[in-house]
Design a protein around this motif. Structure first.
Motif, PDB file in Angstrom:
ATOM      1  N   ARG A  68      -6.460 -26.565  63.561  1.00  0.00           N
ATOM      2  CA  ARG A  68      -5.460 -26.785  62.443  1.00  0.00           C
ATOM      3  C   ARG A  68      -4.572 -27.710  62.613  1.00  0.00           C
ATOM      4  NH1 ARG A  68      -4.908 -23.042  58.741  1.00  0.00           N
ATOM      5  NH2 ARG A  68      -6.203 -21.171  60.010  1.00  0.00           N
ATOM      6  N   LYS A  69      -3.859 -28.000  63.817  1.00  0.00           N
ATOM      7  CA  LYS A  69      -2.889 -29.015  64.112  1.00  0.00           C
ATOM      8  C   LYS A  69      -3.395 -30.399  63.759  1.00  0.00           C
ATOM      9  CE  LYS A  69       0.717 -29.556  67.279  1.00  0.00           C
ATOM     10  NZ  LYS A  69       1.518 -29.448  68.829  1.00  0.00           N
ATOM     11  N   CYS A  70      -4.457 -30.439  64.202  1.00  0.00           N
ATOM     12  CA  CYS A  70      -5.278 -31.973  63.956  1.00  0.00           C
ATOM     13  C   CYS A  70      -5.442 -32.109  62.539  1.00  0.00           C
ATOM     14  CB  CYS A  70      -6.444 -31.975  64.810  1.00  0.00           C
ATOM     15  SG  CYS A  70      -7.415 -33.923  64.768  1.00  0.00           S
ATOM     16  N   ILE A  71      -5.936 -31.041  61.930  1.00  0.00           N
ATOM     17  CA  ILE A  71      -6.054 -31.090  60.517  1.00  0.00           C
ATOM     18  C   ILE A  71      -4.888 -31.478  59.683  1.00  0.00           C
ATOM     19  CG2 ILE A  71      -6.826 -29.889  58.324  1.00  0.00           C
ATOM     20  CD1 ILE A  71      -9.083 -28.475  59.971  1.00  0.00           C
ATOM     21  N   PHE A  79      -8.090 -38.971  64.162  1.00  0.00           N
ATOM     22  CA  PHE A  79      -8.035 -37.683  63.940  1.00  0.00           C
ATOM     23  C   PHE A  79      -9.661 -37.166  63.592  1.00  0.00           C
ATOM     24  CE2 PHE A  79      -3.386 -38.457  63.189  1.00  0.00           C
ATOM     25  CZ  PHE A  79      -3.057 -37.599  64.092  1.00  0.00           C
ATOM     26  N   HIS A  80     -10.168 -37.969  62.650  1.00  0.00           N
ATOM     27  CA  HIS A  80     -11.464 -37.630  62.565  1.00  0.00           C
ATOM     28  C   HIS A  80     -12.630 -37.333  63.699  1.00  0.00           C
ATOM     29  CE1 HIS A  80     -11.590 -37.656  58.155  1.00  0.00           C
ATOM     30  NE2 HIS A  80     -10.767 -38.613  58.047  1.00  0.00           N
ATOM     31  N   ILE A  92      -3.965 -34.758  57.224  1.00  0.00           N
ATOM     32  CA  ILE A  92      -3.712 -34.705  56.038  1.00  0.00           C
ATOM     33  C   ILE A  92      -2.434 -35.590  56.087  1.00  0.00           C
ATOM     34  CG2 ILE A  92      -2.609 -32.984  54.206  1.00  0.00           C
ATOM     35  CD1 ILE A  92      -4.589 -31.272  55.229  1.00  0.00           C
ATOM     36  N   SER A  93      -1.411 -35.446  56.969  1.00  0.00           N
ATOM     37  CA  SER A  93      -0.063 -36.093  56.817  1.00  0.00           C
ATOM     38  C   SER A  93      -0.547 -37.622  56.867  1.00  0.00           C
ATOM     39  CB  SER A  93       0.841 -35.729  57.908  1.00  0.00           C
ATOM     40  OG  SER A  93       0.345 -36.105  58.969  1.00  0.00           O
TER      41      SER A  93
END
Length: 86
Positions: free
Chosen positions: A52-55, A41-42, A59-60
């Motif tokens: 936003r979806k990737c962030i 993801f990073h 986070i999850s």
């Protein structure tokens, strides 16, 4: 994380067959989760910029890692409280 892995391995080496085997397993799970789930993801964010979806997915992925670190800390602190030493 490298220091955590090294100290976990050293503690297990000093105390074979102890609770440190469980603690080292948790550290290895943390490494695996970090590098195979969170890091991609990073990398996607670095490559594509703000998403936003990737962030939200990134986070999850922190919740399982937080849970594992909490379990590791609780086991280690309980061990220290009961034994009084390492």
């Amino acid at each position: 994380m490298i220091l955590e892995l090294l100290t976990g391995a050293w503690l297990l080496w000093q105390n074979p067959g102890s609770i440190f085997a469980l603690l080292l397993l948790v550290v290895l799970l943390l490494w695996g989760f970090t590098f195979f789930v969170s890091v991609p993801f990073h990398e996607k964010l670095v490559k594509n910029g703000f998403d936003r979806k990737c962030i939200q997915k990134l986070i999850s992925t922190n919740w399982p890692r937080t849970f594992l670190w909490t379990i590791k800390a609780a086991v280690l602190f309980t061990y220290i409280a009961l034994r009084g030493d390492l």
